[in-house]
Design an enzyme around this catalytic site. Structure first.
Site, PDB file in Angstrom:
ATOM      1  N   GLU A  55      36.729  58.093  -5.995  1.00 18.61           N
ATOM      2  CA  GLU A  55      37.769  57.524  -5.315  1.00 18.61           C
ATOM      3  C   GLU A  55      38.707  56.680  -6.371  1.00 18.61           C
ATOM      4  O   GLU A  55      39.854  56.723  -5.683  1.00 18.61           O
ATOM      5  CB  GLU A  55      36.889  56.213  -4.654  1.00 18.61           C
ATOM      6  N   TYR A 138      39.952  49.023  -0.029  1.00 14.51           N
ATOM      7  CA  TYR A 138      39.665  50.333   0.325  1.00 14.51           C
ATOM      8  C   TYR A 138      38.757  50.933  -0.543  1.00 14.51           C
ATOM      9  O   TYR A 138      37.921  51.704   0.056  1.00 14.51           O
ATOM     10  CB  TYR A 138      41.181  51.122   0.128  1.00 14.51           C
ATOM     11  N   ASP A 156      42.579  55.454   4.726  1.00 11.72           N
ATOM     12  CA  ASP A 156      43.552  55.848   3.748  1.00 11.72           C
ATOM     13  C   ASP A 156      44.817  56.295   4.761  1.00 11.72           C
ATOM     14  O   ASP A 156      44.799  56.348   5.773  1.00 11.72           O
ATOM     15  CB  ASP A 156      43.177  56.860   2.722  1.00 11.72           C
TER      16      ASP A 156
END
Ligand code: SF4
Length: 369
Positions: A55, A138, A156
């Site tokens: 990520e 996020y 996203d």
């Protein structure tokens, strides 16, 4: 701004999340850091370290660009303890080319915090993850959902596009971000939220693509308002971006007669912090005054590097010099030819080297080394 329909008045029916999971069970992308739906159903669970690493790497970068970096990182540092113990310069060198170098420094800080303060285990909630260095909302939501199956909503660019179309949101980005996040949150199921998050990302990446959405093979087609209205390819709308300002700089590339290059480590804080680079001027709104790192016969090759950063464009003028052995620079240090690795340079510095190297052949090169 809204279109003639009221997207909130008639939200998609109860089926989208179930249809999406059903599709994901058949069509999930095979990604190196992913435990696919079949393996997950057999009881395999993702490694939070692998999820976190992927990520962080995927921020601002594509899956294709990340795959090689991810494999090398995992091979060299297979767990968070190994990464926490790694020399920072080696991690930065391995990161070179991925860009956004603050991420690499935060990666190190986060690995050390997990190793030192959490016994080598990542916190299993979004709020716990957010307290770690370099993990924003996020990334925290993505790790919590994917690694720990928490019912977090992961939004996203792919997910924003899918949601904008599903609900026919015509308000342009970035103003519509909060609204799209709220609508995405309403889709997140209590069951298999991690797979749901990955399914939304996959749908945006492979079916609900930016220019030519594949509505004919989309599991959400029945519920999709943009498709019904013929708006799919137009959404999401975006407010025009202001043009990035232009900055200027000079980079000095000096090569010694034995092939060594003059390199300096950039300050830890700031753009490309801690990365190797060419000595040079600051990057300023107007062309800067010369500031060579040593006295030499600097020549202008008539070439410049153009590079775009997040917040500005850079024109980097080059000055080249061949210098004798024994010369002492005011800044930086000569790196012997055998230790010099262009791949460890950040992209803008490597572009400068690619232009300069053919113009500064050393005696070692002509000896066929
Ligand atoms: Fe995207 Fe088309 Fe699916 Fe709607 S039907 S979500 S526009 S691919």
């Amino acid at each position: 701004m809204r279109d003639g329909t009221d997207p909130d008045a008639a939200a998609p029916g109860p089926g989208p999340a179930a249809a999406l999971l059903d599709w994901y069970d058949r069509a999930a992308r095979d990604l190196p850091w992913r435990i696919g739906p079949a393996a997950r159903a057999r009881g395999e669970r993702p490694d939070p370290y692998a999820v976190w690493l992927s990520e962080v790497m995927l921020q601002q970068t594509t899956v294709a660009a990340v795959a090689g970096y991810y494999a090398r990182f995992l091979s060299r540092w297979p767990d968070v303890a190994a990464l926490a113990a790694a020399p920072e310069a080696e991690v930065m060198a391995e990161w070179a080319g991925l860009g956004y170098y603050a991420r690499a420094r935060n990666l190190m800080a986060c690995a050390r915090a997990v190793a030192k303060d959490h016994g080598g285990r990542f916190p299993d909630t979004a709020s716990g993850l957010r307290r770690l260095p370099g993990i924003g909302p996020y990334t925290a939501a993505a790790i919590a959902a994917i690694a720990f199956d928490r019912a977090e909503t992961v939004v996203d660019g792919n997910v924003e596009r899918v949601v904008a179309r599903l609900f026919a949101v015509t308000e342009p980005l970035p103003g519509a971000k909060r609204r799209l996040a709220a609508l995405a949150g309403g889709l997140t199921p209590a069951v298999r939220p991690g797979d749901h998050a990955q399914a939304m990302m996959d749908l945006g990446a492979t079916v609900c693509t930016p220019r030519r959405p594949g509505c004919g093979r989309c599991p959400l087609a029945q519920d999709c308002r943009a498709r019904a209205l013929g708006l799919a390819a137009e959404l999401p709308r975006r407010a025009p971006k202001p043009e990035k300002p232009l900055r200027h700089g000079i980079a000095y590339l000096a090569r010694r007669s034995d092939g060594a290059w003059l390199v300096e480590r950039r300050p830890d804080r700031g753009l490309l912090g801690g990365m190797p680079g060419w000595p040079g001027t600051g990057w300023t709104a107007t062309p800067p005054e010369p500031d060579p790192p040593l006295a030499a016969d600097w020549r202008d090759p008539g070439a410049e590097v153009r590079h775009t950063f997040t917040h500005f464009r850079l024109r980097l003028t080059l000055r080249l010099a061949e210098v004798p052995a024994g010369i002492a620079p005011r800044r930086g240090a000569f790196v012997p030819a055998e230790d010099f690795r262009p791949s460890a340079l950040p992209t803008v510095m490597r572009k400068a080297w690619e232009l300069a190297a053919p113009l500064l052949p050393s005696r070692c090169d002509s000896n066929g080394r």
